[in-house]
Design an enzyme around this catalytic site. Structure first.
Site: not given
Ligand code: IDP
Ligand code: MG
Length: 153
Positions: A9, A49, A57, A85, A91, A102, A112, A115, A126
Site C-alpha cells: 500500500k 473494496y 472506514f 495472510r 489487520t 504488520r 497497515n 493487502h 483481484e
Molecule cells: P484485511 O486487510 O486484514 O483483510 P479488512 O477487514 O478486509 O482487513 O479491511 C480492509 C482494509 O481496510 C484493512 O487492511 C485496513 O487498511 C482498512 N480497515 C479495516 N478495518 C478498519 C478500521 O476499523 N479502521 C480503519 N481502517 C480499517
Molecule cells: Mg480483507
C-alpha cells in the site's frame, strides 16, 4: 499452482519498505509471477473494496489506497493465499503479532502496509482486476520443489 494478489500500500511505498516486505515473501518460498508499480484509479479501488462499501472506514481506506503509488504483486506457491495472510498478521498494526509484517512494521489501522487476498475466489477476482493473463509468468523459480515439498508422502 495457487496464486494470490498482494498490494504494498502507499504507506509501504512511502516508507521505502518495498524491498524488505518483498524479501519476506521471497524468503518464505513464494515466486513472484506478476509485479507492477501503479497508482490505483478510484474506480478500480471501488471495485476491489466493494465488500467494505458500507463500513465506516471505507472512505478513509479508499482515500489511502489511491493516495500514491502501490506495488501490485501476484505471488504463487503452495498454500500461498493462507500463508501470505499469516505473514501479514492481524489487520491492525497495534494488534498484529511480532514476527508478522504488520506486527513488526506498523501501528495503524488503515495504514497497515499490505493487502493480501483472503480466499481463492477473491484471489482470482483481484488478480484479474489488476493483471492481464499475459502479464503473469508461469515459470517456477529454482529450488521451488525443495521449498514446497509436502511431507505427506
Ligand atoms: P484485511 O486487510 O486484514 O483483510 P479488512 O477487514 O478486509 O482487513 O479491511 C480492509 C482494509 O481496510 C484493512 O487492511 C485496513 O487498511 C482498512 N480497515 C479495516 N478495518 C478498519 C478500521 O476499523 N479502521 C480503519 N481502517 C480499517
Ligand atoms: Mg480483507
Amino acid at each position: 499452482m495457487e496464486r494470490t494478489l498482494v498490494i504494498l500500500k502507499p504507506d509501504c511505498v512511502q516508507r521505502r519498505l518495498i524491498g524488505r516486505v518483498i524479501q519476506r515473501f521471497e524468503d518464505k518460498g513464494f515466486t513472484i509471477s506478476g509485479m507492477k508499480l501503479m497508482r490505483i484509479p478510484r474506480d478500480l479501488a471501488e471495485k476491489h473494496y466493494a465488500v467494505h462499501r458500507d463500513k465506516p472506514f471505507y472512505a478513509g481506506l479508499l482515500k489511502h489506497v489511491t493516495s500514491g503509488p502501490v506495488v501490485l504483486l501476484v505471488l504463487q506457491g503452495s498454500r500461498c493465499i493462507e500463508v501470505v495472510r499469516t505473514l501479514m498478521g492481524q489487520t491492525f498494526g497495534y494488534e498484529a503479532s511480532p514476527g508478522t509484517i504488520r506486527g513488526d512494521l506498523g501501528l495503524s489501522r488503515t495504514l497497515n502496509l499490505v493487502h493480501g487476498s483472503d480466499s481463492a475466489e477473491s484471489a482470482s477476482a483481484e488478480i484479474s482486476l489488476y493483471f492481464a493473463d499475459d502479464e503473469l509468468q508461469d515459470q517456477e523459480t529454482a529450488g521451488t520443489e525443495w521449498i514446497q515439498k509436502d511431507d505427506e508422502v
